[in-house]
Design an enzyme around this catalytic site. Structure first.
Site, PDB file in Angstrom:
ATOM      1  N   GLY A  20       0.816  -1.210   0.000  1.00 20.38           N
ATOM      2  CA  GLY A  20       0.000   0.000   0.000  1.00 20.38           C
ATOM      3  C   GLY A  20       0.849   1.260   0.000  1.00 20.38           C
ATOM      4  O   GLY A  20       0.474   2.271   0.595  1.00 20.38           O
ATOM      5  N   GLY A  21       1.979   1.202  -0.704  1.00 25.06           N
ATOM      6  CA  GLY A  21       2.900   2.331  -0.692  1.00 25.06           C
ATOM      7  C   GLY A  21       2.621   3.390  -1.741  1.00 25.06           C
ATOM      8  O   GLY A  21       3.516   4.162  -2.084  1.00 25.06           O
ATOM      9  N   THR A  22       1.384   3.457  -2.231  1.00 24.08           N
ATOM     10  CA  THR A  22       1.068   4.423  -3.294  1.00 24.08           C
ATOM     11  C   THR A  22       0.310   5.648  -2.797  1.00 24.08           C
ATOM     12  O   THR A  22       0.052   6.559  -3.581  1.00 24.08           O
ATOM     13  CB  THR A  22       0.232   3.765  -4.410  1.00 24.08           C
ATOM     14  N   GLY A  29      -1.021   8.050   1.041  1.00 23.09           N
ATOM     15  CA  GLY A  29      -1.088   8.217   2.489  1.00 23.09           C
ATOM     16  C   GLY A  29       0.214   7.907   3.194  1.00 23.09           C
ATOM     17  O   GLY A  29       1.310   8.225   2.720  1.00 23.09           O
ATOM     18  N   ILE A  30       0.098   7.246   4.345  1.00 26.71           N
ATOM     19  CA  ILE A  30       1.282   7.000   5.161  1.00 26.71           C
ATOM     20  C   ILE A  30       2.203   5.955   4.535  1.00 26.71           C
ATOM     21  O   ILE A  30       3.409   5.965   4.796  1.00 26.71           O
ATOM     22  CB  ILE A  30       0.910   6.627   6.617  1.00 26.71           C
ATOM     23  N   GLY A  31       1.672   5.070   3.692  1.00 29.43           N
ATOM     24  CA  GLY A  31       2.527   4.100   3.002  1.00 29.43           C
ATOM     25  C   GLY A  31       3.462   4.779   2.021  1.00 29.43           C
ATOM     26  O   GLY A  31       4.654   4.463   1.951  1.00 29.43           O
ATOM     27  N   ASN A  47       1.439  -2.516   5.460  1.00 25.81           N
ATOM     28  CA  ASN A  47       0.763  -1.238   5.665  1.00 25.81           C
ATOM     29  C   ASN A  47      -0.614  -1.159   5.021  1.00 25.81           C
ATOM     30  O   ASN A  47      -1.501  -0.473   5.529  1.00 25.81           O
ATOM     31  CB  ASN A  47       1.663  -0.128   5.105  1.00 25.81           C
ATOM     32  N   THR A  71      -8.180  -8.816   3.072  1.00 26.24           N
ATOM     33  CA  THR A  71      -7.170  -7.833   2.671  1.00 26.24           C
ATOM     34  C   THR A  71      -6.243  -7.476   3.817  1.00 26.24           C
ATOM     35  O   THR A  71      -5.015  -7.456   3.663  1.00 26.24           O
ATOM     36  CB  THR A  71      -7.865  -6.552   2.154  1.00 26.24           C
ATOM     37  N   TYR A  99     -23.185  -8.912  10.181  1.00 29.55           N
ATOM     38  CA  TYR A  99     -21.989  -8.186   9.745  1.00 29.55           C
ATOM     39  C   TYR A  99     -22.077  -6.721  10.144  1.00 29.55           C
ATOM     40  O   TYR A  99     -23.086  -6.057   9.960  1.00 29.55           O
ATOM     41  CB  TYR A  99     -21.832  -8.285   8.222  1.00 29.55           C
TER      42      TYR A  99
END
Length: 321
Positions: free
Chosen positions: A40-42, A44-46, A119, A140, A196
Site C-alpha cells: 500500500g505504498g502508493t 497516504g502514510i505508506g 501497511n 485484505t 456483519y
C-alpha cells in the site's frame, strides 16, 4: 501516551511523540544496506514511509494493487530524489493468487529483504466476499498479509543471517482493534453476512494484525531468528482509507480535530519501528506515537493468537487444493 500527549505532541520515553514526523524519527539513520517492502505504498502514510526510507538510502519496493498508481508513486519519489532506489511490483492482497505471484516475482529478483511493512488496508467496507470467498476486510487486512509474510519469511531469515542485520516486520494495526465482535474473532462465521458490522469487521481485522504479530514474534524467538515483529497504531490520520465512511465520521472528525495527524506525522511510528536502532531486539510490542502502548486483552491472548494462526493456515491451504 494519553490524550494530553496526542494534543500537545509532547515526546514520550523514546524522545518522540505525536508531533514527530517520519523524517524526524529517521534523521540519523543510514539505510543504504537495507531493502524494504511496503504494501500500500502508493498513497497516504505508506507512500510517505516509502519516500522517507528511500531518502535514507533503503531500496524500497512498493507493493500495491494499481499499476498506474504504483508507477506514478515511483516517479514522484524519483523526481524528489533522483538517487532513490525505488521499484514497484503489483500486489492485490484480496487475492491469494496475486500474493503468491508477487512473492514469486520478488524472490526472482534475488534481493535481500530486511524490512517488511504490512501497511495496506481497507476500512469500513460494505459486506462483500473476495474472489477467494473471504470477507473483504479480513481477507485484505489479515489473510493477504499473513500469507505474504509467510512466503517471504525464509528470505528474511537468510538475509538476517548473511548480513548480520536484524530483520524487522511491522504490521499496521489500529486503536480500532479494541472495537471488534464480542468474541474477538468470529472464527465460525467470518464470511457470514448475517450480523456483519463494517466497523466491527474492521476492528476484527486490526485485532488479527496484532495477534499475527504476537504469534509470529514468539515463533521467531523460539527459533532464535534475528527478526523482530511489532504492531503500530499510526494515529488518526486523514487518508483515503476513509472513502467508505459517512456523515458520522465527519462529525467525529470535527469534534476531535485536535487529535488528528498529518501524513508525515502518521508515517512516523511505522518508520521508527522499522528502522530505529533503539529498538534492536524489541519484539511482540504495540506502538503508538513512537512509544510502546498497551493493546486490548484480546490482543495479548496467546491462545487466541495461536487459534488465529491455525485458522489462517487452514483457510489458505483450503484455497490451494
Amino acid at each position: 501516551m494519553g490524550i494530553y500527549g496526542m494534543v500537545t505532541g509532547k515526546a514520550g520515553k523514546s524522545g518522540f511523540g505525536s508531533a514527530s514526523t517520519a523524517e524526524d524519527v529517521t534523521h540519523s539513520i543510514d539505510a543504504n544496506h537495507l531493502t524494504a517492502i511496503i504494501t500500500g505504498g502508493t498513497s497516504g502514510i505508506g507512500l510517505e514511509a516509502a519516500r522517507v526510507l528511500a531518502m535514507r538510502g533503503a531500496h524500497v519496493i512498493i507493493a500495491a494493487r494499481n499499476p498506474k498508481a504504483g508507477n506514478e508513486s515511483k516517479e514522484m519519489i524519483l523526481q524528489m530524489n533522483p538517487k532513490a532506489r525505488i521499484d514497484y511490483l503489483q500486489l492485490d492482497l484480496a487475492s491469494t493468487k496475486s500474493v503468491r505471484s508477487f512473492a514469486d516475482q520478488f524472490l526472482a529478483l534475488n534481493l535481500p529483504l530486511n524490512i517488511l511493512i504490512n501497511n495496506a488496508g481497507v476500512m469500513f467496507c460494505p459486506f462483500q466476499l473476495t474472489e477467494d470467498g473471504i470477507e473483504s476486510q479480513f481477507a485484505t487486512n489479515h489473510i493477504g498479509h499473513f500469507l505474504l509474510t509467510n512466503l517471504l519469511l525464509e528470505k528474511m531469515k537468510s538475509s538476517a543471517r548473511e548480513s548480520g542485520t536484524e530483520g524487522r516486520i511491522v504490521n499496521l494495526s489500529s486503536i480500532a482493534h479494541t472495537y471488534t465482535y464480542p468474541e474477538g474473532i468470529k472464527f465460525e462465521s467470518i464470511n457470514d453476512p448475517d450480523g456483519y458490522s463494517d466497523r466491527r469487521a474492521y476492528g476484527q481485522s486490526k485485532l488479527a494484525n496484532l495477534l499475527h504479530s504476537n504469534a509470529l514474534s514468539r515463533k521467531l524467538q523460539e527459533e532464535g531468528a534475528n527478526i523482530t515483529v511489532n504492531s503500530v497504531h499510526p494515529g488518526l490520520v486523514t487518508t483515503n482509507l476513509f472513502r467508505h465512511s459517512g456523515f458520522g465520521m465527519k462529525v467525529f472528525k470535527a469534534m476531535t480535530f485536535l487529535l488528528w495527524k498529518n501524513i508525515p506525522q502518521g508515517a512516523a511510528t511505522t518508520c521508527y519501528v522499522a528502522t530505529h536502532p533503539d529498538l534492536k531486539g524489541v519484539t511482540g510490542k504495540y506502538f503508538g506515537d513512537c512509544n510502546i502502548i498497551t493493546p486490548s486483552k484480546f490482543a495479548t491472548d496467546n491462545s487466541l493468537a495461536d487459534k488465529l494462526w491455525d485458522f489462517s493456515v487452514k483457510l489458505i491451504d483450503s484455497l490451494s487444493h
